[in-house]
Write a protein that holds these residues in place. Structure first.
Motif, PDB file in Angstrom:
ATOM      1  N   ILE A  26       0.837  -1.201   0.000  1.00  0.00           N
ATOM      2  CA  ILE A  26       0.000   0.000   0.000  1.00  0.00           C
ATOM      3  C   ILE A  26       0.871   1.249   0.000  1.00  0.00           C
ATOM      4  CG2 ILE A  26      -1.596   1.367   1.409  1.00  0.00           C
ATOM      5  CD1 ILE A  26      -2.951  -1.269   2.206  1.00  0.00           C
ATOM      6  N   ARG A  27       1.913   1.224   0.809  1.00  0.00           N
ATOM      7  CA  ARG A  27       2.809   2.377   0.886  1.00  0.00           C
ATOM      8  C   ARG A  27       3.496   2.629  -0.463  1.00  0.00           C
ATOM      9  NH1 ARG A  27       5.601   0.983   5.229  1.00  0.00           N
ATOM     10  NH2 ARG A  27       7.543   0.366   4.212  1.00  0.00           N
ATOM     11  N   LYS A  28       3.801   1.568  -1.192  1.00  0.00           N
ATOM     12  CA  LYS A  28       4.467   1.698  -2.481  1.00  0.00           C
ATOM     13  C   LYS A  28       3.472   1.881  -3.631  1.00  0.00           C
ATOM     14  CE  LYS A  28       8.750  -0.758  -1.436  1.00  0.00           C
ATOM     15  NZ  LYS A  28       9.609   0.360  -1.854  1.00  0.00           N
ATOM     16  N   LYS A  29       2.160   2.030  -3.288  1.00  0.00           N
ATOM     17  CA  LYS A  29       1.101   2.261  -4.286  1.00  0.00           C
ATOM     18  C   LYS A  29       0.914   1.065  -5.223  1.00  0.00           C
ATOM     19  CE  LYS A  29       0.613   6.542  -2.879  1.00  0.00           C
ATOM     20  NZ  LYS A  29      -0.577   6.970  -2.101  1.00  0.00           N
ATOM     21  N   LYS A  30       1.321  -0.114  -4.773  1.00  0.00           N
ATOM     22  CA  LYS A  30       1.106  -1.328  -5.559  1.00  0.00           C
ATOM     23  C   LYS A  30      -0.319  -1.851  -5.382  1.00  0.00           C
ATOM     24  CE  LYS A  30       5.129  -3.002  -7.356  1.00  0.00           C
ATOM     25  NZ  LYS A  30       5.258  -3.680  -8.681  1.00  0.00           N
ATOM     26  N   VAL A  31      -0.924  -1.502  -4.261  1.00  0.00           N
ATOM     27  CA  VAL A  31      -2.293  -1.916  -3.957  1.00  0.00           C
ATOM     28  C   VAL A  31      -3.142  -0.675  -3.725  1.00  0.00           C
ATOM     29  CG1 VAL A  31      -3.764  -3.003  -2.219  1.00  0.00           C
ATOM     30  CG2 VAL A  31      -1.717  -4.190  -3.025  1.00  0.00           C
ATOM     31  N   ASN A  32      -4.172  -0.518  -4.564  1.00  0.00           N
ATOM     32  CA  ASN A  32      -5.069   0.637  -4.451  1.00  0.00           C
ATOM     33  C   ASN A  32      -6.541   0.238  -4.364  1.00  0.00           C
ATOM     34  OD1 ASN A  32      -3.025   2.903  -4.976  1.00  0.00           O
ATOM     35  ND2 ASN A  32      -2.731   1.601  -6.771  1.00  0.00           N
TER      36      ASN A  32
END
Length: 234
Positions: free
Chosen positions: A29-35
């Motif tokens: 989530i922090r790396k914007k891989k999961v939105n």
């Protein structure tokens, strides 16, 4: 019997102190891989749940929970996130009504001593399409109730809420997990990160599902009760 006892002890220590599913999700989530997230069997959103602690207001989600009391708590716990839809439904291989088994709340007190726990509301977590699942966890047959609940299929869910960009699918359905993951792979073209509880499936069921995941370009690894499944190009 072949391995030295110290090796077994070390293996258990390593496994018990390893990274958690929540740690992985938090990082992604922090790396914007999961939105965009769908969670099947969300319960109240907090009990025995690794998603809630990582959630933020930028994430979009659909959370399903068929138990009415747990669903009410789920809605309350997620009310601060306006991009989340909480649905009082179960997920199944087709749209239908189906019998669902749970512990009768009036017998919760009976299990305080058995489970050495003063707060036994977590017994809701055991609710399942399979009555034997509750029995295997020490629930007496006469303490189990059943009711018809509304179920929705993956296709209907995705189409109805226009949720085509799915990054993460979490499934925790107390014994029905392998069936749902298998159905998702068979009926949907999307290939998100999938996390599901593998421990309640029998060996044949789990092995067939693992083969299907491999055939669909998935790799996977185990963290405790969860199997983390991801595409090779993730």
């Amino acid at each position: 019997k072949i391995l030295p006892k110290e090796t077994i002890k070390t293996e258990r220590y390593i496994e018990s102190s390893s990274i958690s599913s929540g740690d992985i999700i938090k990082l992604l989530i922090r790396k914007k891989k999961v939105n965009n997230i769908i969670q099947i069997g969300a319960n109240d959103g907090k009990s025995d749940d690794f998603l809630y602690k990582s959630f933020n207001k930028d994430l979009e989600g659909i959370l399903l929970e068929p138990m009415e009391d747990a669903y009410a708590s789920l809605k309350k716990n997620y009310e601060q996130f306006n991009k989340v839809k909480c649905l009082n439904l179960a997920l199944d291989i087709k749209d239908q009504e189906k019998i669902f088994f749970s512990v009768n709340p009036k017998y919760f007190e009976h299990y305080k001593k058995k489970f050495s726990d003063k707060n036994v509301k977590w017994l809701n977590i055991l609710s399942s399409f399979h009555k034997e699942h509750l029995v295997r966890h020490g629930i007496k047959d006469k303490h189990i109730i059943s009711k018809n609940i509304k179920c929705i299929s993956f296709k209907t869910l995705i189409d109805r809420y226009d949720f085509q960009d799915l990054d993460l699918l979490i499934i925790d359905t107390e014994g029905y997990d392998c069936t749902l993951v298998n159905n998702f792979i068979e009926t949907m073209d999307m290939r998100p990160l999938i996390i599901f509880e593998w421990i309640h499936g029998d060996n044949d069921e789990v092995n067939k599902l693992l083969k299907k995941l491999v055939d669909n370009n998935y790799e996977f690894f185990k963290i405790g009760r969860d199997l983390i499944c991801f595409q090779k190009n993730f």
